[in-house]
Design an enzyme around this catalytic site. Structure first.
Site, PDB file in Angstrom:
ATOM      1  N   MET A  83     -13.030  -3.088  -0.473  1.00 29.58           N
ATOM      2  CA  MET A  83     -13.777  -2.314   0.519  1.00 29.58           C
ATOM      3  C   MET A  83     -13.316  -0.851   0.482  1.00 29.58           C
ATOM      4  O   MET A  83     -13.467  -0.116   1.452  1.00 29.58           O
ATOM      5  CB  MET A  83     -13.598  -2.904   1.917  1.00 29.58           C
ATOM      6  CG  MET A  83     -14.158  -4.337   1.999  1.00 29.58           C
ATOM      7  SD  MET A  83     -14.670  -4.840   3.638  1.00 29.58           S
ATOM      8  CE  MET A  83     -13.145  -4.726   4.518  1.00 29.58           C
ATOM      9  N   ALA A 135     -10.787   2.530   0.259  1.00 30.72           N
ATOM     10  CA  ALA A 135      -9.503   2.966   0.834  1.00 30.72           C
ATOM     11  C   ALA A 135      -8.367   2.387  -0.017  1.00 30.72           C
ATOM     12  O   ALA A 135      -7.437   1.752   0.480  1.00 30.72           O
ATOM     13  CB  ALA A 135      -9.382   2.543   2.299  1.00 30.72           C
ATOM     14  N   LEU A 136      -8.480   2.628  -1.307  1.00 29.03           N
ATOM     15  CA  LEU A 136      -7.634   1.934  -2.277  1.00 29.03           C
ATOM     16  C   LEU A 136      -6.170   2.365  -2.185  1.00 29.03           C
ATOM     17  O   LEU A 136      -5.870   3.538  -1.983  1.00 29.03           O
ATOM     18  CB  LEU A 136      -8.161   2.199  -3.688  1.00 29.03           C
ATOM     19  CG  LEU A 136      -9.611   1.765  -3.920  1.00 29.03           C
ATOM     20  CD1 LEU A 136     -10.074   2.139  -5.330  1.00 29.03           C
ATOM     21  CD2 LEU A 136      -9.801   0.268  -3.677  1.00 29.03           C
ATOM     22  N   HIS A 137      -5.283   1.379  -2.329  1.00 30.08           N
ATOM     23  CA  HIS A 137      -3.839   1.645  -2.337  1.00 30.08           C
ATOM     24  C   HIS A 137      -3.221   0.877  -3.498  1.00 30.08           C
ATOM     25  O   HIS A 137      -3.944   0.219  -4.275  1.00 30.08           O
ATOM     26  CB  HIS A 137      -3.220   1.262  -0.984  1.00 30.08           C
ATOM     27  CG  HIS A 137      -3.564  -0.124  -0.523  1.00 30.08           C
ATOM     28  ND1 HIS A 137      -3.169  -1.248  -1.210  1.00 30.08           N
ATOM     29  CD2 HIS A 137      -4.293  -0.567   0.539  1.00 30.08           C
ATOM     30  CE1 HIS A 137      -3.605  -2.332  -0.575  1.00 30.08           C
ATOM     31  NE2 HIS A 137      -4.317  -1.947   0.476  1.00 30.08           N
ATOM     32  N   GLY A 177      -1.753  -1.821  -3.724  1.00 28.00           N
ATOM     33  CA  GLY A 177      -2.071  -3.259  -3.781  1.00 28.00           C
ATOM     34  C   GLY A 177      -3.335  -3.496  -4.602  1.00 28.00           C
ATOM     35  O   GLY A 177      -3.375  -4.376  -5.481  1.00 28.00           O
ATOM     36  N   HIS A 178      -4.379  -2.688  -4.336  1.00 30.74           N
ATOM     37  CA  HIS A 178      -5.618  -2.818  -5.127  1.00 30.74           C
ATOM     38  C   HIS A 178      -5.348  -2.507  -6.600  1.00 30.74           C
ATOM     39  O   HIS A 178      -5.862  -3.175  -7.490  1.00 30.74           O
ATOM     40  CB  HIS A 178      -6.681  -1.834  -4.621  1.00 30.74           C
ATOM     41  CG  HIS A 178      -7.119  -2.062  -3.207  1.00 30.74           C
ATOM     42  ND1 HIS A 178      -6.779  -1.221  -2.184  1.00 30.74           N
ATOM     43  CD2 HIS A 178      -7.893  -3.043  -2.651  1.00 30.74           C
ATOM     44  CE1 HIS A 178      -7.313  -1.656  -1.053  1.00 30.74           C
ATOM     45  NE2 HIS A 178      -7.980  -2.763  -1.303  1.00 30.74           N
ATOM     46  N   GLN A 199     -19.019  -8.855   7.568  1.00 32.88           N
ATOM     47  CA  GLN A 199     -17.749  -9.541   7.819  1.00 32.88           C
ATOM     48  C   GLN A 199     -16.967  -8.920   8.976  1.00 32.88           C
ATOM     49  O   GLN A 199     -15.866  -9.367   9.280  1.00 32.88           O
ATOM     50  CB  GLN A 199     -16.898  -9.590   6.552  1.00 32.88           C
ATOM     51  CG  GLN A 199     -16.294  -8.272   6.120  1.00 32.88           C
ATOM     52  CD  GLN A 199     -15.607  -8.395   4.767  1.00 32.88           C
ATOM     53  OE1 GLN A 199     -16.254  -8.489   3.731  1.00 32.88           O
ATOM     54  NE2 GLN A 199     -14.290  -8.415   4.760  1.00 32.88           N
ATOM     55  N   SER A 201      -1.674  -2.148   3.203  1.00 32.80           N
ATOM     56  CA  SER A 201      -2.965  -2.403   3.831  1.00 32.80           C
ATOM     57  C   SER A 201      -3.648  -1.066   4.098  1.00 32.80           C
ATOM     58  O   SER A 201      -2.971  -0.076   4.421  1.00 32.80           O
ATOM     59  CB  SER A 201      -2.756  -3.135   5.165  1.00 32.80           C
ATOM     60  OG  SER A 201      -3.920  -3.034   5.965  1.00 32.80           O
TER      61      SER A 201
HETATM   62  O1  PAF Z   1     -10.509  -8.415   1.056  1.00 30.05           O
HETATM   63  C1  PAF Z   1     -11.423  -7.562   1.124  1.00 30.05           C
HETATM   64  O2  PAF Z   1     -11.212  -6.370   0.942  1.00 30.05           O
HETATM   65  C2  PAF Z   1     -12.832  -8.015   1.458  1.00 30.05           C
HETATM   66  O3  PAF Z   1     -12.811  -9.078   2.363  1.00 30.05           O
HETATM   67  C3  PAF Z   1     -13.662  -8.373   0.218  1.00 30.05           C
HETATM   68  C4  PAF Z   1     -13.095  -9.565  -0.514  1.00 30.05           C
HETATM   69  C5  PAF Z   1     -13.723  -7.159  -0.709  1.00 30.05           C
HETATM   70  C6  PAF Z   1     -15.091  -8.724   0.638  1.00 30.05           C
HETATM   71  O4  PAF Z   1     -15.717  -7.660   1.299  1.00 30.05           O
END
Ligand code: PAF
Length: 282
Positions: A30, A32-34, A36-37, A61, A185
């Protein structure tokens, strides 16, 4: 790196790769990458010919409109990080592109989605299943990568994969932490300096509970974790459960010969933090 914003564009790109015999790894995010991503992307990079990263804040979600509104959106910075990490395709669609009409699908996710996050955030896991199933259908990856910080989410996605019959290998990757133990996070940036200094107590307490658990019952271990975390200023445990790592059902006593996972969410001020720890089989 190609930035693709349409579903047709993504389908064409992955079809060409597949026709050329290349394997595809998908990292859904989603934004806002850090770090962890980036660790998920690096693993995908090692294991696939083509790496696709989706950046999409999925409205279905979020059960709290304020949380959706304030979720960080940092596309330029994200793209710079993705380029540096050697990503081939960044898929960055609009909400209308992913949901040209409302998604009314209700997934029969079963017991795995009913407890903990499922109980606290009604509809959350159905929304995750909606978007991840769409991303899987669009990309048809060989492998998809998810972080174990959202431990229950991985169990739910495995269930969705089984329901929908996707032939995709779900790769669970270890939690990335700051040096002081705080799980990475996108929400950490919302902590005040004082809260940020206290927040590592969550992981410290979970880690110390692994040794503590050896001489104590499961209920005593739960109480130890909840009371210790709650003793810090600003911190309020929403739930802490020790669960079976496959079914996610909370346990009431240690079961012999199987691992257990302790899952916690804590409000640090108004920032909801999530973490977990594994208890080895005994
Ligand atoms: O973990 C997340 O960032 C989200 O729940 C995901 C898996 C990208 C789905 O929107």
């Amino acid at each position: 790196m190609e930035v693709i914003r349409t579903v047709d564009g993504l389908r064409d790109r992955v079809r060409a790769a597949r026709n050329a015999g290349r394997s595809i790894g998908l990292v859904p995010t989603m934004g806002a990458l850090h770090a962890g991503h980036i660790s998920l992307i690096q693993r995908a990079r090692r294991e696939n010919d083509v790496v696709v990263v989706s950046v999409f804040v999925n409205p279905t979600q979020f059960n709290n409109p304020d949380d959706l509104r304030t979720y960080p959106r940092t596309e330029d910075a994200d793209c710079a990080k993705l380029r540096e990490a050697g990503v081939d395709v960044a898929f960055i669609p609009t909400v209308e592109e992913v949901y040209p009409e409302p998604d009314t699908r209700q997934f029969d996710l079963g017991a795995v989605a009913e407890v903990m996050e499922g109980a606290m955030r009604p509809g959350h896991f159905n929304g995750v299943a909606q978007v991840v199933s769409k991303l899987f259908a669009m990309t048809e990856p060989d492998r998809a990568y998810f972080g174990e910080k959202d431990f229950q989410q991985i169990a739910v996605i495995r269930r969705m994969v089984e329901l929908e019959g996707f032939d995709i290998n779900i790769v669970a990757c270890p939690i990335c932490r700051e040096d002081d133990g705080l799980a990475l996070s996108s929400r950490n940036v919302r902590l005040t300096d004082e809260q940020r200094a206290i927040a590592p107590a969550i992981h410290r307490t979970l880690a110390s509970s692994v040794d503590w658990a050896v001489g104590h019952s499961l209920e005593e271990t739960k109480r130890y974790v909840i009371d210790t975390v709650n003793s810090f200023p600003h911190m309020e445990v929403e739930y802490f459960e020790i669960a079976d790592p496959l079914t996610m059902q909370p346990l009431t006593e240690w079961s012999k010969g199987t691992e257990a996972v302790g899952c916690i969410t804590v409000y640090c001020g108004d920032v909801r933090l999530i973490d977990n720890i594994k208890y080895p089989a005994r």
